[in-house]
Design a protein around this motif. Structure first.
Motif, short mmCIF file in Angstrom:
data_model
loop_
_atom_site.label_atom_id
_atom_site.label_comp_id
_atom_site.label_asym_id
_atom_site.label_seq_id
_atom_site.Cartn_x
_atom_site.Cartn_y
_atom_site.Cartn_z
N CYS A 33 -21.96 27.41 26.68
CA CYS A 33 -22.32 28.68 27.32
C CYS A 33 -22.92 28.51 28.72
CB CYS A 33 -23.27 29.47 26.43
SG CYS A 33 -22.47 30.21 25.00
N VAL B 143 -30.00 32.58 23.63
CA VAL B 143 -29.13 31.76 24.48
C VAL B 143 -28.66 32.56 25.69
CG1 VAL B 143 -26.88 30.62 24.58
CG2 VAL B 143 -28.38 30.25 22.61
N LEU C 7 -22.34 27.05 21.66
CA LEU C 7 -23.45 27.51 22.49
C LEU C 7 -23.75 26.52 23.61
CD1 LEU C 7 -25.89 29.00 19.82
CD2 LEU C 7 -24.17 30.17 21.22
N ASN D 72 -27.11 34.77 13.22
CA ASN D 72 -27.11 34.18 14.55
C ASN D 72 -27.32 35.18 15.68
OD1 ASN D 72 -26.60 31.47 13.75
ND2 ASN D 72 -24.44 31.97 13.42
N TYR E 211 -28.11 34.06 19.48
CA TYR E 211 -27.21 34.35 20.59
C TYR E 211 -27.94 35.09 21.71
CZ TYR E 211 -23.41 33.19 17.33
OH TYR E 211 -22.58 32.56 16.45
N ILE F 23 -31.21 25.21 24.62
CA ILE F 23 -30.15 25.68 23.74
C ILE F 23 -29.91 24.69 22.60
CG2 ILE F 23 -27.67 26.17 23.61
CD1 ILE F 23 -27.87 27.29 26.43
N SER G 66 -30.52 25.67 18.53
CA SER G 66 -29.25 25.89 17.83
C SER G 66 -29.17 25.02 16.58
CB SER G 66 -28.07 25.58 18.75
OG SER G 66 -28.11 26.37 19.92
#
Length: 512
Positions: free
Chosen positions: A175, A45, A172, A38, A42, A160, A164
């Motif tokens: 976020c 994102v 996420l 990930n 990440y 996102i 994801s």
């Protein structure tokens, strides 16, 4: 894993959708999710949510700046009650225009390029405010930064959600809200931390807003576009490469790719007017729009924009600017809690808790203002928020902790549910073929509602007193509880394809 991936395990459930037996689904999901890498996801994102950081920074820019401009020596820049109201609210009008644009940009440019496009009006808007020679330039700068915020509000959650996987999509998905809160907190810190006033002059605050904008556009140049968007445009090789980059070369990402491809194929055409009558299309849109409408009616934008002025009126235990920063910290902490618990507790339970806390907080604030005598709450000008610089800095009674605590719990409740989850659910439940347009519609409704509230908030306070809007917000929060129970589906742990299957067929087995 998901429907239509390994044929030996597939069994028919309808003419248009297939699914695994529940035990096989769980086993395959866990195996695949454990194999994923990930770190790059990440990073992508983070690059995107810098736009939300900028949004949060720009949204609360008036909070420390309005008091400073009320006392500005130049008549061309000095704010009165009327101009302060416009300075606080015009951002949301720009955000509504940005949401309208996103309805076009999301489907034409794609999610990533739409986010990058928002950097242009944002940078210009901050430059106008930094070099403002009159109120007109300030208002135009607010409109442009609001426009950029509207574009990112519609684009970032969708981006996102589409890059994801179900194992981290809830975390996420929170976020954007975390970064928006962090942006607001940084603004409060830069604008209020010094004992004598602003750490940065209001012009330099605008210059500081350019930093996340430039960082975002540089990082996004190296990030992939959404695989679902690329497939919808027939770019299969790019979509495969994007998913490979996001999941890792040594994972079995090809299975997820085939599932996404199958879902996109079934929705290859753009939504038509006739299809809007299909419950598969209109139900999720109505739910998403309804949540955005109720979210803003709960009063959060008014509270954030006029936070320092509200604290000056109620004369709480600390200086208003310190109270604003404290509320920002509580908001950040609460959003982090929501991010951690969203994929474990579920969306609906957090929405219930959130609305309940907001309801209690608004009732407390409204009743406090109404019943506590002026001599105890320190209020001199009972029906005004603006131009309150001469109000006593020190409270006359510790009972003035009540509005601070009520506001902190209101923000905490909002940040734990109706803040991040409304954005996440918008990106989760909207059907792919209408996702770009419908997400823009949600943003338009959201920010037109916010504009109306922020524009009339000061007028209502002046005419009826500060308790009236808070009691109105409490009624809305009660409605939020009923709306959650009756209309909102639980999407925890479900893939976007499973969520679409639920709305397409009405079979709750897809959501279990």
């Amino acid at each position: 894993m998901e429907p239509s991936v390994r044929e030996p395990l597939v069994r028919k459930t309808s003419s248009s959708y297939r699914t695994f037996p529940e035990s096989a689904v769980k086993r395959l999901d866990k195996e695949y999710l454990r194999s994923l890498h990930n770190k790059r996801l990440y990073l992508a994102v983070f690059a995107a949510v810098l736009g939300n950081f900028n949004f949060g920074f720009a949204l609360v820019y008036p909070s420390p700046v309005i008091p400073a401009l009320e006392a500005h020596p130049s008549p061309a820049l000095r704010l009165d009650q009327h101009t302060a109201s416009w300075f606080g609210s015009v951002f949301t009008l720009g955000a509504a225009a940005g949401g309208l644009s996103a309805m076009f940009l999301n489907d034409r440019l794609g999610r990533k390029l739409s986010i990058m496009f928002s950097a242009v009006p944002s940078a210009v808007g901050y430059a106008l405010m930094a070099g403002a020679q009159g109120i007109g330039m300030l208002l135009l700068g607010r409109v442009l930064t609001g426009y950029a915020g509207g574009v990112t509000s519609a684009s970032i959650p969708v981006y996102i959600s589409e890059i994801s996987h179900p194992g981290v999509r809830g975390m996420l998905g929170a976020c954007p809200q975390i970064m928006a809160v962090l942006g607001s907190l940084i603004l409060y810190a830069l604008g209020n931390a010094a004992p004598a006033g602003l750490v940065l002059d209001w012009r330099w605050l605008a210059v500081a807003g350019e930093v996340p904008v430039l960082t975002m556009i540089i990082l996004l140049c190296f990030m992939p576009n959404s695989p679902r968007f690329l497939l919808s445009k027939g770019k299969e090789d790019e979509a495969m490469g994007s998913l490979c980059w996001l999941r890792g070369k040594d994972t079995d990402y090809a299975r997820e790719y085939e599932q996404i491809k199958d879902s996109v194929r079934k929705q290859s055409r753009r939504v038509s007017c006739a299809e809007i009558k299909d419950p598969f299309i209109y139900k999720p849109i109505l739910i998403a729009v309804g949540m955005r409408f109720l979210q803003q009616l709960s009063g959060v934008t008014c509270v954030l924009v006029y936070l320092q002025s509200i604290f000056k009126k109620t004369s709480v235990i600390l200086k208003p600017e310190y109270d604003a920063a404290l509320v920002g910290l509580v908001r950040l902490f609460s959003v982090v809690i929501a991010a951690v618990s969203m994929d474990k507790a579920g969306r609906k339970i957090l929405l219930f808790v959130s609305a309940g806390v907001m309801l209690a907080s608004n009732l407390t604030m409204g009743f406090y203002i109404h019943f506590v005598p002026v001599s105890q709450n320190g209020t001199i000008a009972n029906k005004t928020l603006v131009s309150s610089a001469n109000l006593p800095a020190e409270p006359t009674n510790y009972i003035t902790l009540i509005p601070l605590l009520a506001t902190m719990f209101f923000i905490m409740g909002y940040a734990m549910g109706w803040g991040p989850i409304t954005w996440l659910l918008m990106s989760e439940i909207l059907p792919l073929k209408a996702r770009g347009v419908a997400s823009g519609l949600c943003v338009v409704v959201s920010w037109l509602t916010a504009f109306t509230l922020t524009q009339f908030f000061l007028r209502v306070v002046e005419a009826f007193g500060l308790e009236v809007p808070f009691l109105f917000f409490a009624v809305i929060c009660a409605g939020n509880i009923f709306f959650t129970g009756c209309c909102v589906p639980e999407t925890k742990g479900r893939s976007l394809e499973q969520i679409e299957a639920f709305f397409r067929t009405g079979r709750r087995s897809f959501m279990r």
